[in-house]
Write an enzyme that holds these catalytic residues in place. Sequence first.
Site, PDB file in Angstrom:
ATOM      1  N   ASP A 100       0.858  -1.191   0.000  1.00 36.57           N
ATOM      2  CA  ASP A 100       0.000   0.000   0.000  1.00 36.57           C
ATOM      3  C   ASP A 100       0.900   1.249   0.000  1.00 36.57           C
ATOM      4  OD1 ASP A 100      -2.351   1.511   0.277  1.00 36.57           O
ATOM      5  OD2 ASP A 100      -2.359   1.352   2.471  1.00 36.57           O
ATOM      6  N   ASP A 120       2.543   4.871  -5.460  1.00 38.98           N
ATOM      7  CA  ASP A 120       1.875   6.150  -5.229  1.00 38.98           C
ATOM      8  C   ASP A 120       2.842   7.276  -5.568  1.00 38.98           C
ATOM      9  OD1 ASP A 120       0.669   8.413  -4.398  1.00 38.98           O
ATOM     10  OD2 ASP A 120       0.416   7.811  -2.299  1.00 38.98           O
ATOM     11  N   GLY A 129      -6.942   8.804   7.938  1.00 34.18           N
ATOM     12  CA  GLY A 129      -6.992   9.200   9.347  1.00 34.18           C
ATOM     13  C   GLY A 129      -8.388   9.354   9.905  1.00 34.18           C
ATOM     14  N   GLY A 169      -8.784   5.919   2.223  1.00 31.38           N
ATOM     15  CA  GLY A 169      -9.300   6.825   3.250  1.00 31.38           C
ATOM     16  C   GLY A 169     -10.775   6.589   3.530  1.00 31.38           C
ATOM     17  N   ALA A 170     -11.182   5.308   3.597  1.00 27.88           N
ATOM     18  CA  ALA A 170     -12.615   4.996   3.617  1.00 27.88           C
ATOM     19  C   ALA A 170     -13.144   4.590   4.988  1.00 27.88           C
ATOM     20  CB  ALA A 170     -12.907   3.912   2.590  1.00 27.88           C
ATOM     21  N   SER A 171     -12.346   4.770   6.049  1.00 26.51           N
ATOM     22  CA  SER A 171     -12.845   4.409   7.384  1.00 26.51           C
ATOM     23  C   SER A 171     -14.044   5.269   7.767  1.00 26.51           C
ATOM     24  CB  SER A 171     -11.731   4.579   8.429  1.00 26.51           C
ATOM     25  OG  SER A 171     -10.896   3.445   8.437  1.00 26.51           O
ATOM     26  N   ASN A 227     -10.017   0.766   1.087  1.00 32.85           N
ATOM     27  CA  ASN A 227      -8.916   0.713   2.063  1.00 32.85           C
ATOM     28  C   ASN A 227      -9.362   1.114   3.464  1.00 32.85           C
ATOM     29  OD1 ASN A 227      -7.425   0.413  -0.330  1.00 32.85           O
ATOM     30  ND2 ASN A 227      -5.653   1.401   0.606  1.00 32.85           N
ATOM     31  N   THR A 269      -7.710   3.114   9.682  1.00 31.67           N
ATOM     32  CA  THR A 269      -8.055   3.882  10.883  1.00 31.67           C
ATOM     33  C   THR A 269      -9.051   3.167  11.796  1.00 31.67           C
ATOM     34  OG1 THR A 269      -7.545   5.986   9.837  1.00 31.67           O
ATOM     35  CG2 THR A 269      -9.127   6.056  11.655  1.00 31.67           C
TER      36      THR A 269
END
Length: 306
Positions: free
Chosen positions: A81, A103, A179, A209-211, A251, A254
């Site tokens: 990742d 990335d 985060g 960033g999908a938490s 993904n 967090t």
Amino acid sequence: MLVTNKKIMSAAMSGKYAVGAFNINNLEILQAVVEAAVEEESPAIIAMTPSAIKYAGLEYLASLVKIAAKDVSLPMSLHLDHGKELETVKSCIDAGFTSVMIDASHLSFEENVAVTSKVVALAHPKGVSVEAELGRLAGIEEETVADEDAVLTDPDSAKEFVKRTGVDALAVAIGTSHGAYKFKGEPRLDFERLKTIREKVDVLLVLHGASSVPSWIIERATKYGAELGGAKGIPEGHIRRAISLGVSKINIDTDLRLAFTGAVREVLATAPKQYDPRKILGPAKEATKTVVKGKMSLFGSAGKAP
Ligand code: PH4
Ligand code: ZN
């Protein structure tokens, strides 16, 4: 069974569900993900970042994942990742990763194309799939309209990027960020942009960033001393909508961290005489597993790997 992300995501794309990419840093988090996958009969992407590798060691982590996958008949992948350097990508491919992310989104478009193309040339002959990123992860509300266009993924650039690099999967920026503090105001994602990208670009799509930063996790952690005021994630309805618009990898890190450390806090606060790490990390593993199982159900991947 270790397979590529491309294989796992292609099945998800045609089955109209998504597969979670869960970040691991240690034995307990890995076990939580694998046990959840087995119990939910779900495929799973086991992800690790360069900072996880720095913390635990590439050989340690890769070996743990291979051991975990050995006796499990579910499709699982070992994924890098946010790889930033070509050297990291090379060492992960050598260590048996089945998928890598490069990335280079912090570089210019042309530089991103050049670096990503090199990774594709390195990975594809070895049967390793490649994810890249275009745009920058950032909460929309902090940007003016002009800035938004600059940081979020431009559909036409995405089309050109995919054509020139030959990547298997593309991480898109539509307003999510890493985060626990994703939004100051209302959670807002640019679904129109996602829809246009899906229409224009023939590639597997990834949401970083999908938490969701669920309130039950925050409340538990706060009860035992955490200070997480203002933490806010992506509402589950937004996740469902992103999947319906064609995202097939999601993904999550967090929410696992919050659940893990919240459980550690609870044991330390309620059992001050406890000093056996297994009695402290065991509940943390269970809390992480509960979160992973919830994600598999939310993403629709539960039951897809019987
Ligand atoms: N990731 C995880 C990135 C973790 O360097 P590091 O190990 O701290 O990086 O790629 C995500 O997209 C996680 O999204 P989330 O924060 O919403 O869970
Ligand atoms: Zn990410």
